[in-house]
Design a protein around this motif. Structure first.
Motif, PDB file in Angstrom:
ATOM      1  N   LYS A 250      36.557  67.641  27.816  1.00  0.00           N
ATOM      2  CA  LYS A 250      35.902  67.707  29.135  1.00  0.00           C
ATOM      3  C   LYS A 250      36.893  67.391  30.248  1.00  0.00           C
ATOM      4  O   LYS A 250      36.897  68.046  31.303  1.00  0.00           O
ATOM      5  CB  LYS A 250      34.732  66.725  29.173  1.00  0.00           C
ATOM      6  CG  LYS A 250      33.908  66.799  30.447  1.00  0.00           C
ATOM      7  CD  LYS A 250      32.698  65.878  30.381  1.00  0.00           C
ATOM      8  CE  LYS A 250      31.873  65.991  31.654  1.00  0.00           C
ATOM      9  NZ  LYS A 250      30.673  65.086  31.598  1.00  0.00           N
ATOM     10  N   LYS A 251      37.748  66.395  30.028  1.00  0.00           N
ATOM     11  CA  LYS A 251      38.737  65.988  31.031  1.00  0.00           C
ATOM     12  C   LYS A 251      39.669  67.150  31.380  1.00  0.00           C
ATOM     13  O   LYS A 251      39.995  67.365  32.554  1.00  0.00           O
ATOM     14  CB  LYS A 251      39.546  64.806  30.500  1.00  0.00           C
ATOM     15  CG  LYS A 251      40.706  64.374  31.389  1.00  0.00           C
ATOM     16  CD  LYS A 251      41.428  63.187  30.766  1.00  0.00           C
ATOM     17  CE  LYS A 251      42.675  62.818  31.557  1.00  0.00           C
ATOM     18  NZ  LYS A 251      43.724  63.853  31.465  1.00  0.00           N
ATOM     19  N   ASP A 252      40.094  67.900  30.354  1.00  0.00           N
ATOM     20  CA  ASP A 252      41.032  69.001  30.571  1.00  0.00           C
ATOM     21  C   ASP A 252      40.345  70.352  30.799  1.00  0.00           C
ATOM     22  O   ASP A 252      41.018  71.383  30.811  1.00  0.00           O
ATOM     23  CB  ASP A 252      41.990  69.108  29.375  1.00  0.00           C
ATOM     24  CG  ASP A 252      42.952  67.935  29.310  1.00  0.00           C
ATOM     25  OD1 ASP A 252      43.043  67.186  30.293  1.00  0.00           O
ATOM     26  OD2 ASP A 252      43.609  67.768  28.260  1.00  0.00           O
ATOM     27  N   LYS A 253      38.992  70.298  30.923  1.00  0.00           N
ATOM     28  CA  LYS A 253      38.206  71.519  31.197  1.00  0.00           C
ATOM     29  C   LYS A 253      38.460  72.598  30.132  1.00  0.00           C
ATOM     30  O   LYS A 253      38.706  73.768  30.441  1.00  0.00           O
ATOM     31  CB  LYS A 253      38.523  72.063  32.588  1.00  0.00           C
ATOM     32  CG  LYS A 253      38.148  71.108  33.727  1.00  0.00           C
ATOM     33  CD  LYS A 253      38.476  71.700  35.087  1.00  0.00           C
ATOM     34  CE  LYS A 253      37.968  70.816  36.209  1.00  0.00           C
ATOM     35  NZ  LYS A 253      38.502  69.445  36.168  1.00  0.00           N
ATOM     36  N   LEU A 254      38.377  72.167  28.866  1.00  0.00           N
ATOM     37  CA  LEU A 254      38.635  73.076  27.756  1.00  0.00           C
ATOM     38  C   LEU A 254      37.374  73.318  26.910  1.00  0.00           C
ATOM     39  O   LEU A 254      37.459  73.685  25.735  1.00  0.00           O
ATOM     40  CB  LEU A 254      39.741  72.497  26.861  1.00  0.00           C
ATOM     41  CG  LEU A 254      41.141  72.428  27.483  1.00  0.00           C
ATOM     42  CD1 LEU A 254      42.071  71.574  26.630  1.00  0.00           C
ATOM     43  CD2 LEU A 254      41.722  73.830  27.667  1.00  0.00           C
ATOM     44  N   GLU A 255      36.217  73.135  27.533  1.00  0.00           N
ATOM     45  CA  GLU A 255      34.956  73.258  26.792  1.00  0.00           C
ATOM     46  C   GLU A 255      34.809  74.612  26.102  1.00  0.00           C
ATOM     47  O   GLU A 255      34.197  74.707  25.031  1.00  0.00           O
ATOM     48  CB  GLU A 255      33.754  73.029  27.723  1.00  0.00           C
ATOM     49  CG  GLU A 255      33.607  71.597  28.233  1.00  0.00           C
ATOM     50  CD  GLU A 255      34.327  71.373  29.550  1.00  0.00           C
ATOM     51  OE1 GLU A 255      35.267  72.149  29.848  1.00  0.00           O
ATOM     52  OE2 GLU A 255      33.954  70.429  30.284  1.00  0.00           O
ATOM     53  N   ASN A 256      35.331  75.670  26.715  1.00  0.00           N
ATOM     54  CA  ASN A 256      35.209  77.015  26.138  1.00  0.00           C
ATOM     55  C   ASN A 256      36.317  77.331  25.127  1.00  0.00           C
ATOM     56  O   ASN A 256      36.379  78.448  24.613  1.00  0.00           O
ATOM     57  CB  ASN A 256      35.222  78.069  27.249  1.00  0.00           C
ATOM     58  CG  ASN A 256      34.017  77.946  28.162  1.00  0.00           C
ATOM     59  OD1 ASN A 256      32.925  77.581  27.725  1.00  0.00           O
ATOM     60  ND2 ASN A 256      34.212  78.241  29.448  1.00  0.00           N
TER      61      ASN A 256
END
Length: 383
Positions: A250-256
């Motif tokens: 979530k911190k690195d915006k890698l959810e996808n």
């Protein structure tokens, strides 16, 4: 035929690499010896109908220690074993005591965590039993060096690598495409696969933090698929790593770009191995937790899948550099990241690693060969 008594906490229905090793140890030795088992509750479901067994609770620790000794003693009274094998350091004390009572030879399988355990009771009682074993079998050269550093006699130590199930050739006719369909992964998306228990030493939090964002930036159609769950039956491992991974994602915006599948069926695991571009094994060097071998790298190679890993602990024994994958210096995330990107985009620099080179490497680690090596040690010990 001679009698062997195997006493081990690490046996199905418990799951993990050590459990698979002891299960195959039983299968292979049972071909040339009469093998009886003192194992965890539920182990009877995995034994031949004519195998003598005695079950014990695998936890709490006090109950396990008492009842595993009692189970070993009762089987020894019944079978009069020629050899008693301890599946790990935690059963070495029972094996050594009962071996002394019945004048049986004792073999201890020693894993990395067996050596670095610092509990004072373990150091005071179990380590002398390990050192007093007639033969010590270890899973890698790294584990052998650790054992010697803890005053285990070098002449007693024999390195025998764990095995792997070699897939039948016809299994490759199915390319595993149903894996992408089931989990909604497009055909043009590169899959980085991680397989194994979720523990700190696997280095997934650090890999996501130091490498994955750069890989996704260079190749946006990339996803990290994580198969495995947190250990539920181990004595020492802490839980909560899954939450740490999710927070970093979530911190690195890698959810996808990250998918945690937890425990999966054997069919799903096979499909994942067949459809992925590479297997990552970014193990980190922890003073209180080490990777004794890296069996999953052999499993990946058996399906033609290369592994990119840090050269930590016993991992170099499992990966042939430039043949079944690549080894990088510990914490060299820059080199690891750059090479993963180059491999994904199909750089000529990595054309030497092929499915066939990976399979050829894995073939050296069959369970049959593992069984032959252990059987040889048993016969030599009896002579």
């Amino acid at each position: 035929m001679k009698n062997i008594l195997l006493v081990t906490r690490n046996f199905p229905p418990l799951t993990g690499g050590m459990e698979r090793l002891n299960l195959h140890l039983y299968f292979e030795l049972n071909k040339t010896f009469y093998v009886s088992i003192a194992g965890p509750a539920g182990c009877r479901e995995y034994l031949d109908a004519d195998t003598q067994y005695h079950e014990f609770p695998h936890r709490p620790v006090a109950a396990f220690l008492f009842y595993s000794f009692w189970a070993t003693l009762r089987l020894a009274l019944r079978k009069r074993p020629d050899i008693i094998i301890a599946g790990s350091g935690i059963t070495a004390l029972s094996a050594r005591l009962v071996g002394y009572l019945f004048n049986a030879k004792v073999i201890t399988f020693l894993h990395g965590l067996d050596i670095i355990e610092r509990h004072p009771i373990y150091r005071a009682f179990f380590f002398p039993a390990i050192r007093a074993s007639d033969r010590i079998l270890v899973n890698s050269n790294s584990t052998a060096r650790l054992a010697v550093s803890q005053r285990v006699a070098a002449h007693k130590i024999k390195v025998i690598h764990p095995g792997v199930r070699i897939p039948l050739e016809n299994i490759f006719n199915d390319k595993g495409g149903d894996f992408r369909t089931t989990f909604g992964i497009p055909e043009d998306t590169a899959i980085l696969l991680s397989v194994g228990r979720l523990t700190e030493r696997k280095g997934l939090v650090e890999f996501i933090s130091h490498s994955l964002a750069d890989i996704v930036k260079a190749h946006p159609k990339t996803i990290l698929v994580i198969i495995g769950d947190e250990p539920s039956n181990a004595f020492r491992h802490k839980t909560g790593l899954k939450n740490k991974i999710l927070k970093m994602v979530k911190k690195d915006k890698l959810e996808n770009h990250v998918m945690l599948l937890g425990h999966v069926t054997e069919h799903t695991l096979e499909a994942a191995f067949k459809v992925s571009q590479l297997h990552i094994f970014p193990v980190i060097d922890l003073p209180n937790d080490i990777e004794g071998f890296g069996m999953v790298a052999i499993e990946a190679a058996a399906y033609g899948l290369p592994t990119f890993a840090f050269a930590v602990g016993g991992v170099p024994d499992a990966i042939a550099d430039n043949v079944s994958g690549y080894l990088f210096q510990s914490d060299d995330y820059q080199s690891l990241t750059e090479n993963i990107i180059q491999f994904i985009i199909g750089s000529k620099e990595h054309e030497g690693i092929t499915q066939e080179s990976c399979k050829h490497h894995a073939a050296k680690f069959s369970w049959i060969l593992f069984g032959e090596n252990v059987s040889k040690e048993c016969h030599e010990l009896l002579q």
